[in-house]
Structure formats: C-alpha cells, structure tokens
Design a protein around this motif. Structure first.
Motif, short mmCIF file in Angstrom:
data_model
loop_
_atom_site.label_atom_id
_atom_site.label_comp_id
_atom_site.label_asym_id
_atom_site.label_seq_id
_atom_site.Cartn_x
_atom_site.Cartn_y
_atom_site.Cartn_z
N HIS A 1 -7.45 13.51 1.92
CA HIS A 1 -8.17 12.23 1.83
C HIS A 1 -9.55 12.41 2.47
CE1 HIS A 1 -9.01 7.92 2.36
NE2 HIS A 1 -8.03 7.70 1.51
N HIS B 1 0.85 -1.20 0.00
CA HIS B 1 0.00 0.00 0.00
C HIS B 1 0.88 1.25 0.00
CE1 HIS B 1 -2.85 3.07 1.54
NE2 HIS B 1 -3.70 2.40 0.79
N ASP C 1 -3.54 1.69 -4.18
CA ASP C 1 -4.51 2.00 -3.13
C ASP C 1 -5.33 0.73 -2.86
OD1 ASP C 1 -6.29 1.84 -5.25
OD2 ASP C 1 -7.26 3.75 -4.85
N SER C 2 -6.28 0.82 -1.95
CA SER C 2 -7.03 -0.38 -1.55
C SER C 2 -7.73 -1.05 -2.73
CB SER C 2 -8.09 -0.04 -0.50
OG SER C 2 -7.52 0.65 0.55
N GLU D 1 -11.20 10.72 4.44
CA GLU D 1 -11.32 10.31 5.85
C GLU D 1 -10.99 11.45 6.81
OE1 GLU D 1 -8.98 6.80 6.70
OE2 GLU D 1 -9.82 5.76 4.99
N SER E 1 -9.09 9.70 -2.92
CA SER E 1 -8.41 8.53 -2.36
C SER E 1 -6.91 8.69 -2.59
CB SER E 1 -8.90 7.27 -3.09
OG SER E 1 -8.48 7.33 -4.44
N THR E 2 -6.11 7.80 -2.03
CA THR E 2 -4.66 7.94 -2.19
C THR E 2 -4.27 7.97 -3.67
OG1 THR E 2 -4.51 5.57 -1.80
CG2 THR E 2 -3.96 6.98 0.03
N TYR F 1 0.97 3.62 1.90
CA TYR F 1 1.37 4.11 3.23
C TYR F 1 2.58 3.35 3.79
CZ TYR F 1 -3.29 6.39 3.46
OH TYR F 1 -4.41 7.15 3.22
N SER G 1 -12.33 4.10 -0.95
CA SER G 1 -12.49 5.55 -1.12
C SER G 1 -12.40 5.94 -2.60
CB SER G 1 -11.47 6.32 -0.28
OG SER G 1 -10.17 5.88 -0.54
N PHE H 1 -6.81 -5.90 7.24
CA PHE H 1 -8.03 -5.99 6.43
C PHE H 1 -7.68 -6.10 4.95
CE2 PHE H 1 -7.66 -1.28 6.39
CZ PHE H 1 -7.86 -1.01 5.06
N MET H 2 -6.55 -5.53 4.54
CA MET H 2 -6.14 -5.61 3.13
C MET H 2 -5.69 -7.03 2.78
SD MET H 2 -4.02 -2.03 2.80
CE MET H 2 -4.90 -0.47 2.93
N ASN I 1 -12.14 -0.92 4.65
CA ASN I 1 -11.43 -0.84 5.94
C ASN I 1 -12.33 -1.37 7.05
OD1 ASN I 1 -10.31 1.01 4.06
ND2 ASN I 1 -9.22 2.07 5.69
N HIS J 1 -6.24 10.14 10.10
CA HIS J 1 -6.86 11.20 9.31
C HIS J 1 -7.61 12.22 10.14
CE1 HIS J 1 -5.79 8.42 6.09
NE2 HIS J 1 -5.74 9.51 5.36
P1 13P Z 1 -7.08 4.20 0.08
O1 13P Z 1 -8.24 3.35 -0.22
O2 13P Z 1 -7.22 5.60 -0.45
O3 13P Z 1 -5.82 3.54 -0.36
O4 13P Z 1 -6.99 4.41 1.65
C1 13P Z 1 -6.76 3.34 2.51
C2 13P Z 1 -6.66 3.75 3.90
O5 13P Z 1 -6.38 2.96 4.75
C3 13P Z 1 -6.93 5.13 4.21
O6 13P Z 1 -6.63 5.36 5.54
#
Ligand code: 13P
Ligand code: SF4
Length: 317
Positions: A201, A27, A43-44, A203, A217-218, A29, A132, A66-67, A117, A178
């Motif tokens: 973002h 990811h 991203d997710s 969030e 989203s990211t 992050y 997102s 969770f991913m 998430n 966030h």
């Molecule tokens: P994204 O879906 O934008 O990658 O964000 C994941 C996430 O954990 C945001 O806190």
C-alpha cells in the motif's frame, strides 16, 4: 453462525437490516466475519461512492470514523451509524485543523488536496479530497504548473511526488500500521519464498515501496492478485484484505508482511478491529452511536468530496 448470550447475532443483524431498511458498508480491513455480513465491501473510494448512492434509510459503517463521517457528508438525509465511536485513525489524528491552517498559511497559493483519511475539519480547509485509489489521477488532472499541498500522509505524498513530478508541499503525518512493516523481515520472507510477489500500500515507507512488485490502494492490490498469474504474495497492508484475496483465488497463498516488532501484532489496525459483530448488532438495534455533523460544517466539507467524486466519475474511476 455466531452465538453468544443466547443471541444469534448474524440472523438478528439480517432481520434488523431488513426491518429498518439498513445497509452495512464494510472496509477491507474489517474481520472476514464482518465483511461476510456486509451488503457492500470496498476501499475508501468505493465505499464513498456507495454511500452517496443507495436506497437505504440507515447506513451502518463497519470501518473507522472518518469513513462514516464521509458517508454522512455525502448522504446527510440518512442516519449513519458507527458501532464504536473510538474507531478513529492515527493518520487522521496526525493533522489537526489548528496546525494545518498554519501549514496552509506558510505555503500560500497552493491547491489544498487532502486524503480522505482526515477529520471533517481538515476537509473543510481543502479544495479537493482524494483516496489512495485516485490520488495520482486527481493530481494529474490539474494544470502542470498548479502548486499543491497534500495532507496528511507523508508516504503517500512522497509516492505521489515521485509519480507525478508535481510541486507538492507534503504534510508530515503517517499511519502507525503501514509504517510498522519491516523491510528486513519482508526481504527474509522473500528469500524463503522466491516466487512470492511483494504487494504494498502506498502508505508504507519508501524502503518497503522500493522492493514492491506492485503498489496500490487496497482495491488495486486485490485486483492485482485476481489478475496476476503468480501463486504467492507477501501483502504489505492491513491483513483484513487477505480475506477477499482468498475468496477470489483460494488456491494462491497470501503471506501477511511482518511488523518491525514481532511481538506486537501491530500490522492489524486496532481502530478498525474495534468494530465487532456484537457491537454491530447493538448499534443496529439501538440506532446509536450515530454520526452527527453540524450542518454548516457538513456543507463546507461536502464541496471537496463532491469535487473528488466528479473528477473520479469523469476519469471512469
Ligand atoms: P484504501 O483507501 O486503500 O481503502 O485505504 C484506506 C486506509 O485506511 C489505508 O490505511
Ligand atoms: Fe487509519 Fe492506518 Fe487504520 Fe487506515 S490502517 S484506518 S490509515 S490507522
């Protein structure tokens, strides 16, 4: 190259990946070092899509639980590894199945949409999953009169309500990273860097979203900095994403949005940062910790995720 304990982790990871036909999905992050050894960074949504279609025997997930669970649900025949099982998510943990069942019972007749998430037991209770990247489009793909439950993020939920105008009962959960960005500190930075665009973002809390030049989203934030012609950005999401922004446009400047508590460094996701190069090496070598999900639970959680994938594919997302 990373050397420690006389082990050259990067070349050992490369060797093990080849030997075991494994891929690393990371990811945005994660640290830059981890993103650079990954076979795929995203991203997710993109990570879920990649997890669902690849030829590897083993997926090592450099991300949070969770991913990795979503990857396992989408590719049950593969071995899915997570270097540290403590890599959880405060947002996912803000919604327990016991309380969520009560929320659904108190809001009957609504389509249940859950953000990716979430823990697997929340996905089991959901009709559609979203990320997102596709939350607004998925909700807009439903009939206008359809009433919705959205969980667990109150900020993303509030953002979607404002965007779509739909009747949505929103669960009251949040991400500790966030919600930590300081409106005052961002405004001060903006005063000192008048040219900088504030990118946020969904969030993040409403006051921070209200001063944003762009919300996404990211991957949407990354895409924005790629295409936009500004030279400087204040980035209100986990700062790991800045690694890819710098790679794409090294001459631009990217300022991480400061947290409310200037002493804590808490704009970094402590769960994401539990994954390290050394843990990735150990995990690939030993093929553990492995993500295991009860088959019945997996099949139930698969339905709303597959629905998300189908809608996203139809919409070209
Ligand atoms: P994204 O879906 O934008 O990658 O964000 C994941 C996430 O954990 C945001 O806190
Ligand atoms: Fe969860 Fe927040 Fe970390 Fe994303 S940044 S993984 S939502 S705790």
């Amino acid at each position: 190259m990373k050397k420690n304990d006389n082990i050259d982790y990067i070349s050992e990871i490369t060797r093990l990946k080849k030997k075991k036909n494994a891929i690393i999905l990371a990811h945005y992050y994660q640290t830059g070092e981890i993103q650079d050894i990954a076979d795929f960074v995203g991203d997710s949504l993109a990570l879920s899509q990649k997890a669902a279609s690849n030829d590897a025997d083993i997926i090592l997930f450099a991300g949070v639980k969770f991913m990795a669970e979503t990857a396992k649900i989408l590719s049950p025949q593969k071995k899915v590894l997570l270097p540290d099982l403590n890599a959880g998510c405060s947002l996912a943990d803000s919604c327990t199945a016991e309380d969520f069942k009560k929320f659904i019972a108190a809001n009957p007749g609504r389509t249940v949409i859950s953000y990716v998430n979430t823990n697997t037991d929340i996905k089991v209770l959901s009709d559609i999953v979203c990320t997102s990247s596709n939350a607004v489009q998925i909700i807009e793909s439903l009939p206008v009169r359809e009433k919705i439950i959205f969980a667990p993020d109150r900020n993303l939920g509030n953002y979607i309500v404002n965007k779509t105008g739909r009747d949505i009962a929103v669960w009251d959960g949040a991400c500790h990273v966030h919600e930590e960005f300081s409106l005052e500190a961002i405004l001060k930075l903006k005063e000192e860097n008048t040219e900088a665009k504030v990118i946020v973002h969904p969030e993040c809390e409403l006051p921070v979203r209200m001063i944003a030049d762009f919300i996404g989203s990211t991957s949407a934030l990354l895409e924005f900095t790629r295409k936009d012609d500004s030279k400087s950005y204040i980035v209100a999401t986990e700062p790991g994403i800045i690694h890819q922004m710098k790679k794409a446009n090294p001459l631009k400047s990217y300022i991480a949005a400061p947290p409310k508590d200037s002493t804590c460094g808490c704009s970094e996701c402590n769960f994401m940062k539990l994954v390290t190069i050394r843990k990735i090496y150990n995990c690939l070598r030993d093929e553990k910790p492995e993500i295991l999900i009860n088959r019945d639970v997996l099949l139930k959680a698969q339905k709303p995720i597959v629905r998300m994938m189908e809608i996203s594919e139809k919409l070209g997302l």
